[in-house]
Design an enzyme around this catalytic site. Structure first.
Site, short mmCIF file in Angstrom:
data_model
loop_
_atom_site.label_atom_id
_atom_site.label_comp_id
_atom_site.label_asym_id
_atom_site.label_seq_id
_atom_site.Cartn_x
_atom_site.Cartn_y
_atom_site.Cartn_z
N ASP A 92 -20.99 -30.79 -22.52
CA ASP A 92 -19.76 -31.22 -21.67
C ASP A 92 -19.50 -32.80 -22.22
O ASP A 92 -20.28 -33.26 -22.64
CB ASP A 92 -19.94 -31.07 -20.23
CG ASP A 92 -20.89 -31.93 -19.46
OD1 ASP A 92 -21.43 -32.74 -20.33
OD2 ASP A 92 -21.12 -31.80 -18.53
N GLY A 94 -18.98 -35.29 -19.89
CA GLY A 94 -19.17 -36.43 -19.03
C GLY A 94 -18.30 -36.39 -18.01
O GLY A 94 -18.38 -37.24 -17.01
N GLY A 95 -17.03 -35.88 -18.10
CA GLY A 95 -15.94 -36.09 -17.11
C GLY A 95 -16.46 -35.66 -15.93
O GLY A 95 -16.08 -36.10 -14.61
N ASP A 266 -20.36 -21.20 -17.38
CA ASP A 266 -21.56 -21.71 -17.35
C ASP A 266 -21.62 -22.07 -15.78
O ASP A 266 -20.50 -22.20 -15.12
CB ASP A 266 -21.61 -23.38 -17.96
CG ASP A 266 -21.20 -24.34 -17.09
OD1 ASP A 266 -19.78 -24.50 -17.34
OD2 ASP A 266 -21.46 -25.20 -16.38
N CYS A 304 -33.84 -3.45 -14.19
CA CYS A 304 -33.72 -4.79 -14.94
C CYS A 304 -34.86 -4.83 -15.94
O CYS A 304 -35.91 -4.69 -15.78
CB CYS A 304 -33.85 -5.72 -13.87
SG CYS A 304 -33.71 -7.18 -14.55
N CYS A 306 -35.63 -7.95 -17.28
CA CYS A 306 -35.87 -9.20 -17.48
C CYS A 306 -37.45 -9.46 -17.40
O CYS A 306 -38.09 -8.44 -16.94
CB CYS A 306 -35.44 -10.16 -16.51
SG CYS A 306 -36.19 -10.19 -14.86
N CYS A 309 -39.04 -8.57 -13.86
CA CYS A 309 -38.84 -7.18 -13.36
C CYS A 309 -39.96 -6.54 -14.13
O CYS A 309 -40.46 -5.54 -13.54
CB CYS A 309 -37.61 -6.90 -13.29
SG CYS A 309 -36.43 -7.54 -12.16
N HIS A 335 -34.92 -14.03 -13.54
CA HIS A 335 -34.13 -12.65 -13.13
C HIS A 335 -32.63 -13.17 -13.03
O HIS A 335 -31.65 -12.24 -13.51
CB HIS A 335 -34.78 -12.06 -11.92
CG HIS A 335 -33.93 -11.12 -11.47
ND1 HIS A 335 -33.94 -9.76 -11.84
CD2 HIS A 335 -32.95 -11.03 -10.40
CE1 HIS A 335 -33.07 -8.97 -11.23
NE2 HIS A 335 -32.46 -9.81 -10.29
ZN LIG Z 1 -35.17 -8.77 -13.51
#
Ligand SMILES: [Zn+2]
Length: 377
Positions: A92, A94-95, A266, A304, A306, A309, A335
């Site tokens: 970004d 900085g604003g 984001d 899931c 991830c 999980c 997660h």
């Molecule tokens: Zn997960």
């Protein structure tokens, strides 16, 4: 072209599936960028971030300017070599950080005067923001903008918007003087004033940026205002360039913004939620600290993929949180970031298979909605 965008399909409502082409590889969109504020993630390691499938991350110029400082990036070559991240990086300008600083700051036509986290006074101009981002070596840079509170009146918001437009042109000129193969995005401002948003979207999209961001939202406006302003902007932004909604938001906010034609996001909420002991799921928020979770032998969310999980029962994560072991927050953060990216992948797939409207309706009912108000700022 340093960043290209291929639009693969757009729905009637405006939801888009595409590919963002960067010098660090192609990135399917819509996409969520995990936040590595100081060239580091909170609670998770770089390997953890990689495990979530992240292909692009966001880092903050305001913080990097202070530490380690542009000279360190210059000596390493760029942020990728410095932190060992081979994926794409967006910085970004900085604003937003300057806007959200407590204490003294002042904005003039020349630039923004403020204090860095270390206490040093600093003047950031559109030109110096570009120079710092060039030193950092991010793949996508943002033009310096002036963000205002959503309660600002029209006169004040117009003033900030006019400065943002002038700074956008100065940012492009600074970038052109010393092109380093980085892309530069412009930022649309205008607060919650429809006429100003339209004026800003028209002015910024007329400039030769590689992509466009919608800034100044998630600063206290209502959900309806946020969605209305997003739709006003995307309707006016060129179809062939990527659109990025800065700092938004909850899973439902992301869903609403994808429906309105946004490609990049984001937000720090997945990590903030983890700090609260909460996990995102496709069926609401799971409070991992609740006593009932003590004996849960399954994962946080069945199905899931991830790292958390796949390797830890919910009952164990509950235990880590209860005894104050930082690994508990780490598993939840992994997660939640993975979940947010899984949401983006699911929406992309629905757009491509012409199932988006049905999936949108289903997710509107099932995604987490019980988020505490202070977390939504
Ligand atoms: Zn997960």
């Amino acid at each position: 072209m340093t960043v290209g965008f291929s639009l693969l399909r757009a729905t009637e409502s405006g939801a888009r599936a595409g590919v963002l082409h960067t010098r660090r590889g192609d990135i399917p969109t819509p996409v969520f960028m995990p936040v590595a504020t100081r060239a580091s993630f909170r609670h998770i390691s770089l390997d953890d971030a990689r495990s979530t499938g992240a292909k692009i991350i966001l880092s903050n110029t305001y913080h990097l300017l202070d530490a380690p400082g542009p000279a360190v990036f210059e000596s390493f070559g760029d942020i990728h070599r410095f932190m060992g991240w081979s994926g794409a990086v967006l910085t970004d300008s900085g604003g937003y950080q300057i806007f959200s600083l407590p204490g003294e700051r002042s904005i003039t036509q020349r630039g923004a005067h403020f204090r860095l986290p270390s206490g040093r006074r600093h003047l950031l101009t559109p030109e110096s923001s570009i120079e710092v981002q060039q030193a950092i070596g991010s793949d996508i840079m943002m033009a310096l903008d002036v963000c205002v509170d959503s309660t600002s009146d029209e006169t004040h918001t117009r003033e900030a918007m006019a400065t943002t437009h002038a700074w956008a042109m100065r940012s492009l000129e600074a970038h052109a003087r010393k092109a380093r193969g980085q892309a530069l995005f412009g930022i649309v401002q205008g607060g919650v004033h429809a006429a100003l948003r339209e004026e800003s979207a028209a002015a910024i999209s007329a400039l030769p940026f590689d992509g466009f961001a919608i800034g100044g939202l998630a600063v206290g406006e209502t959900r309806v205002e946020r969605e209305t302003m997003t739709a006003l902007c995307t309707a006016l932004l060129p179809e062939e360039k990527p659109r990025y909604l800065m700092g938004v938001g909850t899973p439902l906010d992301l869903l609403a913004a994808v429906q309105r034609g946004v490609d990049l996001f984001d937000c720090i909420l997945p990590t903030k939620m983890a700090q609260q002991g909460w996990a995102y799921t496709f069926h609401g928020v799971l409070e991992a600290m609740r006593p009932a979770m003590q004996h849960a032998q399954g994962p946080l969310e069945p199905g899931c993929t991830c790292l958390a999980c796949q390797s830890q029962p919910l009952g164990y994560i509950h235990h880590l949180l209860r005894v104050g072991n930082t690994q508990g927050v780490r598993w939840l953060a992994i997660h939640n970031i993975h979940h947010t990216q899984a949401l983006m992948a699911r929406l992309r797939s629905a757009i491509l298979s012409q199932q988006f409207e049905a999936d949108y309706r289903e997710l509107s009912e099932s995604l987490p909605r019980r988020l505490k108000a202070p977390l939504l700022g």
